[in-house]
Design a protein around this motif. Structure first.
Motif, PDB file in Angstrom:
ATOM      1  N   UNK A 126       0.846  -1.202   0.000  1.00 25.84           N
ATOM      2  CA  UNK A 126       0.000   0.000   0.000  1.00 25.84           C
ATOM      3  C   UNK A 126       0.872   1.239   0.000  1.00 25.84           C
ATOM      4  N   UNK A 127       0.395   2.279  -0.639  1.00 28.22           N
ATOM      5  CA  UNK A 127       1.211   3.482  -0.765  1.00 28.22           C
ATOM      6  C   UNK A 127       1.592   4.072   0.598  1.00 28.22           C
ATOM      7  N   UNK A 128       0.690   3.960   1.563  1.00 25.34           N
ATOM      8  CA  UNK A 128       1.007   4.526   2.883  1.00 25.34           C
ATOM      9  C   UNK A 128       2.217   3.820   3.506  1.00 25.34           C
ATOM     10  N   UNK A 129       2.492   2.592   3.080  1.00 23.52           N
ATOM     11  CA  UNK A 129       3.679   1.877   3.573  1.00 23.52           C
ATOM     12  C   UNK A 129       4.875   2.164   2.672  1.00 23.52           C
ATOM     13  N   UNK A 134      12.459   2.062   1.362  1.00 25.82           N
ATOM     14  CA  UNK A 134      13.273   1.183   2.195  1.00 25.82           C
ATOM     15  C   UNK A 134      14.556   0.812   1.481  1.00 25.82           C
ATOM     16  N   UNK A 135      15.540   0.461   2.271  1.00 28.92           N
ATOM     17  CA  UNK A 135      16.867   0.138   1.763  1.00 28.92           C
ATOM     18  C   UNK A 135      17.511  -0.766   2.805  1.00 28.92           C
ATOM     19  N   UNK A 136      17.399  -2.057   2.593  1.00 28.99           N
ATOM     20  CA  UNK A 136      17.932  -2.984   3.603  1.00 28.99           C
ATOM     21  C   UNK A 136      18.957  -3.937   2.978  1.00 28.99           C
ATOM     22  N   UNK A 137      19.787  -4.489   3.843  1.00 27.52           N
ATOM     23  CA  UNK A 137      20.763  -5.487   3.402  1.00 27.52           C
ATOM     24  C   UNK A 137      20.494  -6.763   4.190  1.00 27.52           C
ATOM     25  N   UNK A 138      20.094  -7.806   3.482  1.00 27.15           N
ATOM     26  CA  UNK A 138      19.923  -9.082   4.165  1.00 27.15           C
ATOM     27  C   UNK A 138      21.260  -9.817   4.136  1.00 27.15           C
ATOM     28  N   UNK A 139      21.761 -10.146   5.325  1.00 23.90           N
ATOM     29  CA  UNK A 139      23.005 -10.907   5.443  1.00 23.90           C
ATOM     30  C   UNK A 139      22.619 -12.320   5.812  1.00 23.90           C
ATOM     31  N   UNK A 140      22.765 -13.215   4.877  1.00 20.40           N
ATOM     32  CA  UNK A 140      22.343 -14.602   5.081  1.00 20.40           C
ATOM     33  C   UNK A 140      23.569 -15.496   5.249  1.00 20.40           C
ATOM     34  N   UNK A 141      23.595 -16.296   6.302  1.00 20.92           N
ATOM     35  CA  UNK A 141      24.669 -17.283   6.455  1.00 20.92           C
ATOM     36  C   UNK A 141      24.455 -18.315   5.356  1.00 20.92           C
ATOM     37  N   UNK A 142      25.540 -18.729   4.667  1.00 14.45           N
ATOM     38  CA  UNK A 142      25.314 -19.483   3.429  1.00 14.45           C
ATOM     39  C   UNK A 142      25.938 -20.879   3.378  1.00 14.45           C
ATOM     40  N   UNK A 233       6.812  -8.184   9.486  1.00  8.65           N
ATOM     41  CA  UNK A 233       7.305  -6.796   9.494  1.00  8.65           C
ATOM     42  C   UNK A 233       7.799  -6.343   8.120  1.00  8.65           C
ATOM     43  N   UNK A 234       8.288  -7.303   7.323  1.00 10.84           N
ATOM     44  CA  UNK A 234       8.802  -6.940   5.994  1.00 10.84           C
ATOM     45  C   UNK A 234       7.717  -6.364   5.095  1.00 10.84           C
ATOM     46  N   UNK A 235       6.486  -6.773   5.309  1.00  9.44           N
ATOM     47  CA  UNK A 235       5.418  -6.188   4.497  1.00  9.44           C
ATOM     48  C   UNK A 235       4.671  -5.080   5.244  1.00  9.44           C
ATOM     49  N   UNK A 236       4.833  -5.055   6.565  1.00  6.43           N
ATOM     50  CA  UNK A 236       4.094  -4.072   7.359  1.00  6.43           C
ATOM     51  C   UNK A 236       4.865  -2.762   7.465  1.00  6.43           C
ATOM     52  N   UNK A 256      13.701 -13.712  -0.501  1.00  6.45           N
ATOM     53  CA  UNK A 256      12.707 -13.727  -1.589  1.00  6.45           C
ATOM     54  C   UNK A 256      11.552 -12.782  -1.268  1.00  6.45           C
ATOM     55  N   UNK A 257      11.143 -12.800  -0.024  1.00 13.15           N
ATOM     56  CA  UNK A 257      10.041 -11.915   0.361  1.00 13.15           C
ATOM     57  C   UNK A 257      10.449 -10.450   0.193  1.00 13.15           C
ATOM     58  N   UNK A 258      11.656 -10.134   0.680  1.00 14.88           N
ATOM     59  CA  UNK A 258      12.130  -8.748   0.575  1.00 14.88           C
ATOM     60  C   UNK A 258      12.230  -8.314  -0.875  1.00 14.88           C
ATOM     61  N   UNK A 259      12.673  -9.230  -1.740  1.00 14.01           N
ATOM     62  CA  UNK A 259      12.815  -8.851  -3.145  1.00 14.01           C
ATOM     63  C   UNK A 259      11.462  -8.563  -3.764  1.00 14.01           C
ATOM     64  N   UNK A 260      10.469  -9.322  -3.361  1.00 19.02           N
ATOM     65  CA  UNK A 260       9.141  -9.122  -3.935  1.00 19.02           C
ATOM     66  C   UNK A 260       8.577  -7.762  -3.561  1.00 19.02           C
ATOM     67  N   UNK A 261       8.828  -7.310  -2.329  1.00 24.36           N
ATOM     68  CA  UNK A 261       8.281  -6.004  -1.971  1.00 24.36           C
ATOM     69  C   UNK A 261       9.006  -4.856  -2.682  1.00 24.36           C
ATOM     70  N   UNK A 262      10.170  -5.129  -3.253  1.00 25.60           N
ATOM     71  CA  UNK A 262      10.817  -4.088  -4.063  1.00 25.60           C
ATOM     72  C   UNK A 262      10.117  -3.925  -5.406  1.00 25.60           C
ATOM     73  N   UNK A 263       9.273  -4.871  -5.761  1.00 26.05           N
ATOM     74  CA  UNK A 263       8.567  -4.758  -7.041  1.00 26.05           C
ATOM     75  C   UNK A 263       8.970  -5.850  -7.998  1.00 26.05           C
TER      76      UNK A 263
END
Ligand code: IPM
Ligand code: MG
Length: 368
Positions: A126-129, A134-142, A233-236, A256-263
Motif C-alpha cells: 500500500x502506498x502509505x507503507x 526502504x533500503x535494507x541489506x539481508x546478510x544470510x549465512x550461506x 514486518x517486511x510487508x508491514x 525472496x520476500x524482501x525482493x518481492x516487496x521491491x517490485x
C-alpha cells in the motif's frame, strides 16, 4: 589499471541471457576506466549435468578458485517437468550451487533490497507503507545450517521418514555476525538479528554469539526479532530495517520476500563472500525456465551483481557507482523490462518504454 580474471557461470534458463548483458556492461567499464577483464566460462547446474553428468566438476571448481571473482546467472529448471529432477538429489542442479558455495567457503551472502523511486509503482505494498521507502541489506549465512546438515530418508516399520539436521557452531555464527556488523557500520548502524530462539537451540546459540559480537560495535544498535514476526514486518513496515542478519534457511525465505516487496526479483543483486576479497556474484532470482530464450528477462539484477563485484572484490567504488547510476538513469528515462512494467490502473507520470533483455543491457552500457 587492474587486470581482472572473472569466471562466469551462465548456467540454465535465463542465466546465459542475463550474464551476457552483465559482461557487456563490465566490458564497457573496462574500456572506459582502462582495466583489463578476462572472462572464462564454466558449466554448472543443468548445463553441466547435460555435458558432464554432474552439476559441477572438480575442473570447474579449480577454474573458479583461480579467478579473482565469479559472476553467475542462475541454475536449475522446472522441478516438476525437467528430467534433471528425476536424478538423485546430490546430482541435481542445485547441488552444484551448494557445492561451489562450500568449496569456495562463501559463508556470507549479501542481498540488498532497495525500493527505487522510479519503481515505486511496481511495489505491491500500500502506498502509505511504500512511501517511506526502504533500503535494507539481508546478510544470510550461506554454508551452514539445515542446507548443509546430514540428511537421509529411511523406512521404519513400513513408515517413510525423512531427517534433516540443523547445526551451527559458534565460529560459524561469529564470522557472519562480524560481517553483518561491519556492513552496518558503513550503513545506518542498525542490525536486526533474526532467529527462532523461542524454539530452536541453534537460534539460542545464534542470539548469544551475536550479543557477544555486538559488544565490539558500541555504535551499532542491535535488536533481535523472531523469524515469523520478521516475515510480517517486511510487508508491514520495511523501512525499519537496515541490516538483517540471519541463518541460511531463514535468509533464503526472507530474501525472496524482501525482493518481492521491491517490485521485482529481477532487480535484486547478491554477493556471496568468504573472508578474503573473493566472491561469487549472482542475481537473487532463479532461472525462470518459463521465459528462458525469449529475450525478455530483466538483466538488471545481474548487472547490479556485477557492480557489487566491482565494489566488494576489486575495491572499484567509482566504477560500481557508475554502473548503479547508469541503471538508475535508464529507469528514470522510463525503460522497463516486462516484469517491472507498471500494472494496469497505476498512474505513471513519465513515458514508459518496454524493452527486452539485450536492449536493456545496451542502454545501461551506453550510459557508463
Ligand atoms: C537461493 C536459492 C538456492 C538456495 C537454491 C537454488 C539451492 O534458492 O540462492 O536463494 O536455497 O540457497
Ligand atoms: Mg532462494
Amino acid at each position: 589499471m587492474m587486470e581482472l580474471k572473472i569466471t562466469c557461470i551462465p548456467g540454465d534458463g535465463i542465466g546465459p541471457e542475463i550474464v551476457a548483458e552483465a559482461k557487456k556492461v563490465l566490458n564497457k567499464v573496462a574500456e572506459k576506466y582502462g582495466h583489463s577483464m578476462n572472462f572464462t566460462d564454466i558449466l554448472m547446474g543443468g548445463a553441466s549435468i547435460d555435458a558432464c553428468g554432474v552439476p559441477l566438476t572438480e575442473e570447474a571448481v579449480a577454474v573458479a578458485k583461480a579467478a579473482d571473482a565469479v559472476l553467475m546467472g542462475s541454475i536449475g529448471g522446472n522441478t516438476t517437468t525437467s528430467p534433471w529432477y528425476k536424478l538423485p538429489p546430490n546430482l541435481r542442479p542445485e547441488a552444484g550451487l551448494l557445492k561451489i558455495r562450500k568449496e569456495l567457503n562463501l559463508f556470507a551472502n549479501l542481498r540488498p533490497a532497495v525500493l527505487y523511486d522510479e519503481l515505486a509503482a511496481a511495489c505491491p505494498l500500500k502506498e502509505e507503507i511504500s512511501k517511506a521507502g526502504f533500503d535494507m541489506m539481508i546478510m544470510r549465512e550461506l554454508t551452514g545450517g539445515l542446507y548443509f546438515g546430514e540428511r537421509r530418508t529411511v523406512e521404519e516399520n513400513g513408515v517413510r521418514k525423512a531427517i534433516d539436521t540443523l547445526t551451527y557452531d559458534e565460529n560459524e555464527i561469529r564470522r557472519i555476525a562480524i560481517k553483518g556488523f561491519d556492513i552496518a557500520m558503513k550503513r545506518r548502524k542498525k542490525v536486526t538479528s533474526v532467529d527462532k530462539a523461542n524454539v530452536l537451540d541453534s537460534s539460542r546459540l545464534w542470539r548469544a554469539v551475536v550479543e557477544e559480537v555486538a559488544k565490539d560495535y558500541p555504535e551499532v544498535t542491535l535488536e533481535h526479532m523472531l523469524v515469523d514476526n520478521c516475515a510480517m514486518q517486511l510487508v508491514k513496515d520495511p523501512a525499519q530495517f537496515d541490516v538483517i542478519l540471519t541463518e541460511n534457511m531463514f535468509g533464503d525465505i526472507l530474501s525472496d520476500e524482501a525482493s518481492m516487496v521491491t517490485g521485482s526479483i529481477g532487480m535484486l543483486a547478491s554477493a556471496s563472500l568468504n573472508d578474503t576479497k573473493f566472491g561469487l556474484y549472482e542475481p537473487s532470482g532463479g532461472s525462470a525456465p518459463d521465459i528462458a530464450g525469449k529475450g525478455i528477462a530483466n538483466p538488471i539484477a545481474t548487472i547490479l551483481s556485477a557492480a557489487m563485484m566491482l565494489r566488494y572484490s576489486f575495491d572499484l567504488d567509482r566504477e560500481a557507482d557508475a554502473v548503479e547510476a547508469a541503471v538508475k538513469q535508464v529507469l528514470a528515462e522510463g525503460y522497463r523490462t516486462i516484469d517491472i512494467m507498471p500494472q494496469k490502473g497505476e498512474t505513471v507520470t513519465e513515458e514508459i518504454t518496454q524493452v527486452g533483455t539485450a536492449r536493456m543491457g545496451d542502454l545501461i552500457a551506453e550510459r557508463i
